[in-house]
Enzyme design. Structure first.
Site, PDB file in Angstrom:
ATOM      1  N   LYS A 138      -8.844   5.010  -3.516  1.00  0.00           N
ATOM      2  CA  LYS A 138      -7.560   4.840  -4.291  1.00  0.00           C
ATOM      3  C   LYS A 138      -7.681   4.749  -5.789  1.00  0.00           C
ATOM      4  CE  LYS A 138      -4.288   0.855  -4.816  1.00  0.00           C
ATOM      5  NZ  LYS A 138      -4.066  -0.425  -4.417  1.00  0.00           N
ATOM      6  N   SER A 213       0.430  -0.803  -2.512  1.00  0.00           N
ATOM      7  CA  SER A 213       0.185   0.210  -3.446  1.00  0.00           C
ATOM      8  C   SER A 213      -0.952   1.261  -2.988  1.00  0.00           C
ATOM      9  CB  SER A 213      -0.197  -0.376  -4.744  1.00  0.00           C
ATOM     10  OG  SER A 213      -1.500  -1.213  -4.518  1.00  0.00           O
ATOM     11  N   VAL A 234      -3.423  -7.152  -3.675  1.00  0.00           N
ATOM     12  CA  VAL A 234      -3.416  -8.453  -4.289  1.00  0.00           C
ATOM     13  C   VAL A 234      -1.888  -8.873  -3.742  1.00  0.00           C
ATOM     14  CG1 VAL A 234      -1.736  -7.692  -6.415  1.00  0.00           C
ATOM     15  CG2 VAL A 234      -3.522  -9.452  -6.427  1.00  0.00           C
ATOM     16  N   GLY A 235      -1.304  -8.548  -2.918  1.00  0.00           N
ATOM     17  CA  GLY A 235       0.060  -8.852  -2.358  1.00  0.00           C
ATOM     18  C   GLY A 235       0.278  -8.164  -0.915  1.00  0.00           C
ATOM     19  N   GLY A 236      -0.719  -7.366  -0.587  1.00  0.00           N
ATOM     20  CA  GLY A 236      -0.542  -6.504   0.544  1.00  0.00           C
ATOM     21  C   GLY A 236      -0.561  -5.080   0.600  1.00  0.00           C
ATOM     22  N   SER A 237      -1.431  -4.796  -0.472  1.00  0.00           N
ATOM     23  CA  SER A 237      -1.289  -3.213  -0.854  1.00  0.00           C
ATOM     24  C   SER A 237      -2.477  -2.390   0.231  1.00  0.00           C
ATOM     25  CB  SER A 237      -1.698  -2.832  -2.144  1.00  0.00           C
ATOM     26  OG  SER A 237      -0.615  -3.297  -2.950  1.00  0.00           O
TER      27      SER A 237
HETATM   28  C1  LIG Z   1       7.183  -2.845 -10.428  1.00  0.00           C
HETATM   29  C2  LIG Z   1       7.898  -4.166  -9.868  1.00  0.00           C
HETATM   30  C3  LIG Z   1       7.446  -5.240  -9.901  1.00  0.00           C
HETATM   31  C4  LIG Z   1       8.510  -6.397  -9.971  1.00  0.00           C
HETATM   32  C5  LIG Z   1       7.901  -8.030 -10.202  1.00  0.00           C
HETATM   33  C6  LIG Z   1       6.904  -8.237  -8.847  1.00  0.00           C
HETATM   34  C7  LIG Z   1       6.519  -9.561  -8.334  1.00  0.00           C
HETATM   35  C8  LIG Z   1       6.274  -9.683  -6.976  1.00  0.00           C
HETATM   36  C9  LIG Z   1       6.187  -8.413  -6.162  1.00  0.00           C
HETATM   37  C10 LIG Z   1       4.948  -8.467  -5.278  1.00  0.00           C
HETATM   38  C11 LIG Z   1       4.561  -7.018  -4.588  1.00  0.00           C
HETATM   39  C12 LIG Z   1       3.404  -6.927  -4.278  1.00  0.00           C
HETATM   40  C13 LIG Z   1       3.077  -5.614  -3.510  1.00  0.00           C
HETATM   41  C14 LIG Z   1       1.688  -5.484  -3.500  1.00  0.00           C
HETATM   42  C15 LIG Z   1       0.924  -5.319  -4.631  1.00  0.00           C
HETATM   43  C16 LIG Z   1      -0.673  -5.270  -4.380  1.00  0.00           C
HETATM   44  O1  LIG Z   1      -1.062  -5.640  -3.525  1.00  0.00           O
HETATM   45  N1  LIG Z   1      -1.300  -4.300  -5.218  1.00  0.00           N
HETATM   46  C17 LIG Z   1      -2.414  -3.778  -5.201  1.00  0.00           C
HETATM   47  C18 LIG Z   1      -3.372  -4.480  -6.590  1.00  0.00           C
HETATM   48  O2  LIG Z   1      -4.745  -4.154  -6.294  1.00  0.00           O
END
Ligand SMILES: CCCCCC/C=C\CCCCCCCC(=O)NCCO
Length: 576
Positions: A138, A213, A234-237
């Protein structure tokens, strides 16, 4: 008095004129960096084309037809050299890129690295377990000599001076990082695009996102351009792209893989580093869960993780948990009480439950408590400062217009957001209201939310213990792969994965089926009780044939059990 007012007005005019001029200069500078990077990328794509052609296409076809285990065996026996394998996957990744726009940069060093490995074989050295295996990385993960821009133009030309710990471990195991893959600007979204490298397509349907992501990785692997990739989550990427692209992915708990930010040799936009308590984890992605398990087995077979990062406990591979035939008690749910999934995403959980029961596992209904409030806490503690740093980083760069419009609500003063939450509630949009109350306005609130995470973790593991449950089965996402802009309107749709970042559980996703005509028909009955449901319904239309995954999650140090169950599942679903 008039002179004084005049002076103020003149001063303000001069200040805004100066700001406008500064911004114009910054935009010109960033556009120049992007143009330079596009030229560099074009040169690397040409380099890759020339490299691939150094091996006869028939030989590349033979090597490309091998699955992970076959290639590992051929590399160990010498039937395939590391250079042949790396060159083959440079060619296959190029084809995947032409279909999906998933590659950001090639790692030229990989050819020299492969040659050196082949030299070690000739000298009779014993071979490491992943000898010669090409791996994709990545873009946001540090590989020496390559950028990790996170999609920020301001971070172009700040190459890493050291490998990230996971990359270092892969190299110690004999693997060869050969390519980097696309991400969404800021990484905090499950779409996959930015102004530098453009938008990555889902290989199953153009116009749909592969997720994010770690979307470039998912598109590359799903299109056959890599056997193994490393993503972050960090949230499901890792898990949402696995679901959208029909591959497998694992996010270990933060205690099992290193998060050391060893090298941040860039001076680009501030990115707010790690998120206290909610840590980004790295993990494997591959066409199958068995490959993901093999990589983590190698990572945990020795003291490699704690050698590379002394902050990680030396917890080895738990063979007993992973033992073939081991049976588990699995809690399952098809809605988290925050965002009801669309029909196909529910159906595959029901199908997975049936398959696992047939395999001898015990499946019992389970409800995760209080998810709506914990999603509010997740967003609050992920953005940490009310979104100020995130907004600052994005606004000072060159974001795609759609990112700015998605972020606009964060620009509204927090007290106004909270006042507007009452209006949203009055309209019956309780979920929108909950999101409007998610931005933190003080460290006092942040401290309260951190405390609630600790309490929640204790509550969930206690409820699982009372129910004698080892792990949980649930949807991976609320919809099949949507159009590129959808995730920017539906951040709330990440709840099924994000809750396990908040719990710091190990969690994995594998493909179970595809969206079918019955799912499409049932979509007619999907709610439209608020703007989010209306959008999820719209974004899920015309998805017949798109992959659907399910998620399994368990408390830390049970990643081996999670993968055992996902492999039991994966082996018994119809092949794509
Ligand atoms: C770019 C828009 C952001 C708006 C604010 C977001 C707040 C909550 C949304 C969280 C979405 C998470 C999606 C996955 C993120 C993740 O896992 N990233 C990997 C980082 O290493």
């Amino acid at each position: 008095m008039l002179v004084f007012v005049g002076a103020i007005i003149l001063g303000l005019w001069a200040w805004f004129a100066y700001q406008r001029q500064q911004r114009a200069e910054r935009v010109a500078h960033l556009k120049g960096k992007i143009a330079q990077r596009k030229n560099e990328q074009a040169e690397l794509l040409e380099w890759a084309r020339a490299e691939a052609e150094k091996i006869p296409s028939q030989r590349r076809k033979e090597i490309g037809a091998m699955d992970f285990n076959q290639l590992i065996a051929a590399l160990q026996s010498g039937d395939v050299t590391s250079l042949e394998a790396v060159t083959t996957y440079i060619g296959l990744s190029l084809a995947a890129h032409e279909k999906t726009n998933c590659v950001t940069m090639y790692i030229k060093e990989s050819v020299k690295h492969a040659r050196a490995l082949d030299g070690r074989r000739k000298s009779g050295e014993s071979l490491p377990p992943l000898f010669g295996l090409p791996v994709s990385i990545k873009e946001s993960i540090g590989v020496t000599g390559t950028d990790k821009t996170w999609g920020y133009a301001g971070s172009i030309h700040f190459p890493s001076t050291r490998d990230a710990p996971t990359v270092e471990m892969l190299k110690q195991l004999g693997a060869v990082p050969f390519v980097k893959t696309n991400v969404p600007l800021s990484l905090l979204s499950y779409t996959c695009g930015n102004e530098i490298y453009g938008w990555t397509e889902n290989p199953h349907k153009k116009g749909r996102t592969p997720g994010g992501s770690t979307g470039g990785e998912a598109a590359l692997i799903a299109a056959g351009g890599s056997l193994l990739g490393i993503g972050s989550d960090v949230g499901g990427s890792i898990r949402m792209p696995a679901h959208y692209a029909g591959i497998a992915g694992v996010k270990p708990s933060s205690m099992r893989l290193s998060l050391l930010r060893i090298d941040d040799g860039y001076h680009g936009p501030k990115r707010g580093g790690g998120y206290p308590l909610i840590e980004a984890n790295e993990g494997p992605m591959a066409a199958s869960m068995e490959t993901c398990a093999e990589i983590l087995k190698q990572f945990w077979a020795s003291s490699l993780v704690s050698d590379v990062d002394p902050y990680k406990p030396p917890v080895g591979w738990n063979a007993a948990q992973f033992e073939e035939g081991r049976k588990y008690r699995i809690g399952y749910y098809t809605t988290d009480g925050w965002f009801d999934p669309t029909p196909g995403c529910v159906r595959v959980v029901e199908e997975a439950r049936h398959i696992l029961q047939m395999q001898g596992h015990t499946l019992v209904p389970f409800s995760l408590p209080d998810v709506p409030e914990m999603i509010r806490v997740y967003v609050a503690t992920l953005t940490v400062d009310g979104g100020v740093s995130l907004m600052g980083s994005i606004e000072e760069d060159l974001p795609p217009a759609i990112f700015l419009s998605a972020l606009r609500p964060l620009r509204v003063p927090i007290l106004v957001q909270r006042s507007m939450a009452y209006v949203a509630s009055a309209l019956g949009y309780w979920r929108v209201a909950k999101f409007m109350r998610s931005m933190t306005k003080s460290s006092v609130e942040l401290r309260r939310d951190y405390a609630s995470i600790q309490l929640y973790r204790a509550r969930v593991v206690e409820e699982m213990r009372k129910a004698n449950i080892d792990m949980l089965l649930c949807p991976a996402q609320v919809m099949p792969a949507p159009p590129h802009e959808a995730p920017l309107h539906l951040s709330a749709g990440c709840s099924y994965t994000a809750i396990y970042n908040l719990l710091d559980f190990g969690a994995g996703v594998c493909r179970v089926g595809t969206w079918n005509a019955q799912d499409e028909a049932k979509l007619e009955c999907y709610p439209t009780s608020d703007p989010w449901y209306t959008m999820a319904k719209k974004f899920s239309k015309d998805s017949v044939g798109l992959p659907l995954g399910v998620q399994v999650a368990a408390p830390p140090f049970k990643e081996e059990a999670v993968m055992r169950v996902l492999i039991d599942l994966e082996r018994n679903v119809p092949k794509a």
